[in-house]
Design a protein around this motif. Structure first.
Motif, PDB file in Angstrom:
ATOM      1  N   ALA A 290       0.824  -1.213   0.000  1.00  0.00           N
ATOM      2  CA  ALA A 290       0.000   0.000   0.000  1.00  0.00           C
ATOM      3  C   ALA A 290       0.860   1.265   0.000  1.00  0.00           C
ATOM      4  CB  ALA A 290      -0.945  -0.013   1.194  1.00  0.00           C
ATOM      5  N   GLU A 291       2.008   1.214   0.650  1.00  0.00           N
ATOM      6  CA  GLU A 291       2.901   2.377   0.717  1.00  0.00           C
ATOM      7  C   GLU A 291       3.651   2.590  -0.593  1.00  0.00           C
ATOM      8  OE1 GLU A 291       3.692  -0.387   2.919  1.00  0.00           O
ATOM      9  OE2 GLU A 291       2.062   0.261   4.197  1.00  0.00           O
ATOM     10  N   GLY A 292       3.506   1.655  -1.514  1.00  0.00           N
ATOM     11  CA  GLY A 292       4.169   1.779  -2.816  1.00  0.00           C
ATOM     12  C   GLY A 292       5.548   1.154  -2.885  1.00  0.00           C
ATOM     13  N   ARG A 293       5.916   0.414  -1.871  1.00  0.00           N
ATOM     14  CA  ARG A 293       7.238  -0.225  -1.908  1.00  0.00           C
ATOM     15  C   ARG A 293       7.109  -1.721  -2.138  1.00  0.00           C
ATOM     16  NH1 ARG A 293       9.509  -2.687   2.556  1.00  0.00           N
ATOM     17  NH2 ARG A 293       8.073  -2.956   4.279  1.00  0.00           N
ATOM     18  N   VAL A 294       8.192  -2.297  -2.633  1.00  0.00           N
ATOM     19  CA  VAL A 294       8.256  -3.741  -2.834  1.00  0.00           C
ATOM     20  C   VAL A 294       9.170  -4.298  -1.753  1.00  0.00           C
ATOM     21  CG1 VAL A 294       8.968  -5.582  -4.406  1.00  0.00           C
ATOM     22  CG2 VAL A 294       7.880  -3.515  -5.318  1.00  0.00           C
ATOM     23  N   SER A 295       8.622  -5.151  -0.929  1.00  0.00           N
ATOM     24  CA  SER A 295       9.349  -5.707   0.207  1.00  0.00           C
ATOM     25  C   SER A 295      10.456  -6.655  -0.259  1.00  0.00           C
ATOM     26  CB  SER A 295       8.365  -6.469   1.100  1.00  0.00           C
ATOM     27  OG  SER A 295       9.049  -7.316   1.993  1.00  0.00           O
ATOM     28  N   LEU A 296      11.617  -6.482   0.339  1.00  0.00           N
ATOM     29  CA  LEU A 296      12.733  -7.381   0.052  1.00  0.00           C
ATOM     30  C   LEU A 296      12.421  -8.792   0.544  1.00  0.00           C
ATOM     31  CD1 LEU A 296      15.531  -7.638  -1.121  1.00  0.00           C
ATOM     32  CD2 LEU A 296      16.470  -6.964   1.079  1.00  0.00           C
ATOM     33  N   ALA A 297      11.732  -8.902   1.669  1.00  0.00           N
ATOM     34  CA  ALA A 297      11.361 -10.216   2.202  1.00  0.00           C
ATOM     35  C   ALA A 297      10.422 -10.947   1.236  1.00  0.00           C
ATOM     36  CB  ALA A 297      10.704 -10.067   3.571  1.00  0.00           C
ATOM     37  N   THR A 298       9.494 -10.206   0.627  1.00  0.00           N
ATOM     38  CA  THR A 298       8.586 -10.807  -0.349  1.00  0.00           C
ATOM     39  C   THR A 298       9.352 -11.262  -1.582  1.00  0.00           C
ATOM     40  OG1 THR A 298       6.780  -9.412   0.438  1.00  0.00           O
ATOM     41  CG2 THR A 298       6.504 -10.410  -1.728  1.00  0.00           C
ATOM     42  N   THR A 299      10.295 -10.437  -2.019  1.00  0.00           N
ATOM     43  CA  THR A 299      11.114 -10.777  -3.188  1.00  0.00           C
ATOM     44  C   THR A 299      11.940 -12.029  -2.901  1.00  0.00           C
ATOM     45  OG1 THR A 299      11.220  -8.444  -3.781  1.00  0.00           O
ATOM     46  CG2 THR A 299      12.834  -9.896  -4.802  1.00  0.00           C
ATOM     47  N   GLN A 300      12.493 -12.111  -1.703  1.00  0.00           N
ATOM     48  CA  GLN A 300      13.269 -13.286  -1.319  1.00  0.00           C
ATOM     49  C   GLN A 300      12.376 -14.526  -1.282  1.00  0.00           C
ATOM     50  OE1 GLN A 300      15.402 -12.868   2.379  1.00  0.00           O
ATOM     51  NE2 GLN A 300      16.317 -14.907   2.215  1.00  0.00           N
ATOM     52  N   ALA A 301      11.168 -14.399  -0.776  1.00  0.00           N
ATOM     53  CA  ALA A 301      10.231 -15.530  -0.733  1.00  0.00           C
ATOM     54  C   ALA A 301       9.896 -15.999  -2.153  1.00  0.00           C
ATOM     55  CB  ALA A 301       8.957 -15.133   0.005  1.00  0.00           C
ATOM     56  N   PHE A 302       9.710 -15.062  -3.058  1.00  0.00           N
ATOM     57  CA  PHE A 302       9.449 -15.389  -4.469  1.00  0.00           C
ATOM     58  C   PHE A 302      10.584 -16.238  -5.037  1.00  0.00           C
ATOM     59  CE2 PHE A 302      10.120 -14.208  -8.951  1.00  0.00           C
ATOM     60  CZ  PHE A 302       8.892 -14.556  -9.501  1.00  0.00           C
ATOM     61  N   LEU A 303      11.812 -15.785  -4.821  1.00  0.00           N
ATOM     62  CA  LEU A 303      12.973 -16.515  -5.341  1.00  0.00           C
ATOM     63  C   LEU A 303      13.111 -17.891  -4.685  1.00  0.00           C
ATOM     64  CD1 LEU A 303      15.458 -13.540  -5.535  1.00  0.00           C
ATOM     65  CD2 LEU A 303      14.651 -14.911  -7.474  1.00  0.00           C
ATOM     66  N   GLU A 304      12.887 -17.964  -3.390  1.00  0.00           N
ATOM     67  CA  GLU A 304      13.002 -19.248  -2.693  1.00  0.00           C
ATOM     68  C   GLU A 304      11.968 -20.246  -3.206  1.00  0.00           C
ATOM     69  OE1 GLU A 304      12.719 -18.123   1.416  1.00  0.00           O
ATOM     70  OE2 GLU A 304      14.843 -17.570   1.529  1.00  0.00           O
ATOM     71  N   GLU A 305      10.754 -19.781  -3.425  1.00  0.00           N
ATOM     72  CA  GLU A 305       9.716 -20.683  -3.935  1.00  0.00           C
ATOM     73  C   GLU A 305      10.018 -21.120  -5.371  1.00  0.00           C
ATOM     74  OE1 GLU A 305       5.629 -19.481  -3.145  1.00  0.00           O
ATOM     75  OE2 GLU A 305       6.301 -18.519  -1.293  1.00  0.00           O
ATOM     76  N   TYR A 306      10.544 -20.201  -6.172  1.00  0.00           N
ATOM     77  CA  TYR A 306      10.936 -20.582  -7.533  1.00  0.00           C
ATOM     78  C   TYR A 306      12.032 -21.650  -7.493  1.00  0.00           C
ATOM     79  CZ  TYR A 306      13.319 -20.771 -11.924  1.00  0.00           C
ATOM     80  OH  TYR A 306      13.920 -21.242 -13.072  1.00  0.00           O
ATOM     81  N   MET A 307      13.058 -21.429  -6.654  1.00  0.00           N
ATOM     82  CA  MET A 307      14.168 -22.377  -6.586  1.00  0.00           C
ATOM     83  C   MET A 307      13.671 -23.755  -6.134  1.00  0.00           C
ATOM     84  SD  MET A 307      16.816 -20.830  -7.641  1.00  0.00           S
ATOM     85  CE  MET A 307      18.070 -21.960  -7.090  1.00  0.00           C
ATOM     86  N   ALA A 308      12.793 -23.791  -5.157  1.00  0.00           N
ATOM     87  CA  ALA A 308      12.255 -25.070  -4.664  1.00  0.00           C
ATOM     88  C   ALA A 308      11.511 -25.789  -5.776  1.00  0.00           C
ATOM     89  CB  ALA A 308      11.356 -24.844  -3.469  1.00  0.00           C
ATOM     90  N   GLU A 309      10.697 -25.048  -6.509  1.00  0.00           N
ATOM     91  CA  GLU A 309       9.935 -25.672  -7.608  1.00  0.00           C
ATOM     92  C   GLU A 309      10.867 -26.110  -8.732  1.00  0.00           C
ATOM     93  OE1 GLU A 309       6.525 -24.354 -10.735  1.00  0.00           O
ATOM     94  OE2 GLU A 309       6.146 -23.942  -8.608  1.00  0.00           O
ATOM     95  N   ALA A 310      11.838 -25.295  -9.072  1.00  0.00           N
ATOM     96  CA  ALA A 310      12.770 -25.630 -10.156  1.00  0.00           C
ATOM     97  C   ALA A 310      13.585 -26.873  -9.810  1.00  0.00           C
ATOM     98  CB  ALA A 310      13.688 -24.445 -10.442  1.00  0.00           C
ATOM     99  N   GLN A 311      13.969 -27.003  -8.554  1.00  0.00           N
ATOM    100  CA  GLN A 311      14.743 -28.170  -8.140  1.00  0.00           C
ATOM    101  C   GLN A 311      13.911 -29.441  -8.151  1.00  0.00           C
ATOM    102  OE1 GLN A 311      16.417 -26.817  -4.444  1.00  0.00           O
ATOM    103  NE2 GLN A 311      18.128 -25.831  -5.473  1.00  0.00           N
ATOM    104  N   ARG A 312      12.597 -29.297  -7.992  1.00  0.00           N
ATOM    105  CA  ARG A 312      11.706 -30.465  -8.090  1.00  0.00           C
ATOM    106  C   ARG A 312      11.476 -30.843  -9.543  1.00  0.00           C
ATOM    107  NH1 ARG A 312       8.790 -27.740  -3.951  1.00  0.00           N
ATOM    108  NH2 ARG A 312       7.337 -26.927  -5.484  1.00  0.00           N
ATOM    109  N   GLY A 313      11.878 -29.949 -10.452  1.00  0.00           N
ATOM    110  CA  GLY A 313      11.746 -30.245 -11.870  1.00  0.00           C
ATOM    111  C   GLY A 313      10.382 -29.940 -12.451  1.00  0.00           C
ATOM    112  N   LYS A 314       9.655 -29.034 -11.848  1.00  0.00           N
ATOM    113  CA  LYS A 314       8.333 -28.681 -12.351  1.00  0.00           C
ATOM    114  C   LYS A 314       8.446 -27.659 -13.442  1.00  0.00           C
ATOM    115  CE  LYS A 314       5.466 -29.946  -8.538  1.00  0.00           C
ATOM    116  NZ  LYS A 314       4.363 -29.594  -7.713  1.00  0.00           N
TER     117      LYS A 314
END
Length: 105
Positions: free
Chosen positions: A81-105
């Protein structure tokens, strides 16, 4: 003195057995995160520059490399709402991508 050989008329020309790089279709995969689809290159999991960005905690660089033209779409999705992009959210995005990519999806 070397002999000159004449190629018979109608002789077949050798065919290159390798596909030209421009003919290769790169596969893409879809990564769905919190209801939004992102099309990513599955070979990213094997990209040293991507991992260097992660290793250096350069999350914005890693996400840009991962998403390319979809980077702004990601920022719009996670902007608070404040117009910023949270670094924690960005890190969570990358972590979830890496987990899925390593599973081979």
């Amino acid at each position: 003195m070397a002999e000159t050989k004449t190629i018979p008329a109608g002789a077949k020309k050798p065919q290159d057995r390798q596909t030209a790089k421009s003919d290769v279709v790169k596969s893409k995969s879809t990564f769905n995160w919190r209801g939004t689809d992102y099309v990513v290159d599955p070979d990213l999991i094997d990209d040293l520059e991507f991992f260097e960005a992660l290793e250096g905690n350069q999350f914005a660089t890693a996400v840009r490399k991962m998403l390319g033209d979809q980077y702004d779409k990601f920022k719009d999705q996670v902007k608070e709402a404040e117009g910023r992009v949270s670094l924690a959210t960005t890190q969570a995005f990358l972590e979830e991508y890496m987990a899925e990519a390593q599973r081979g999806k």
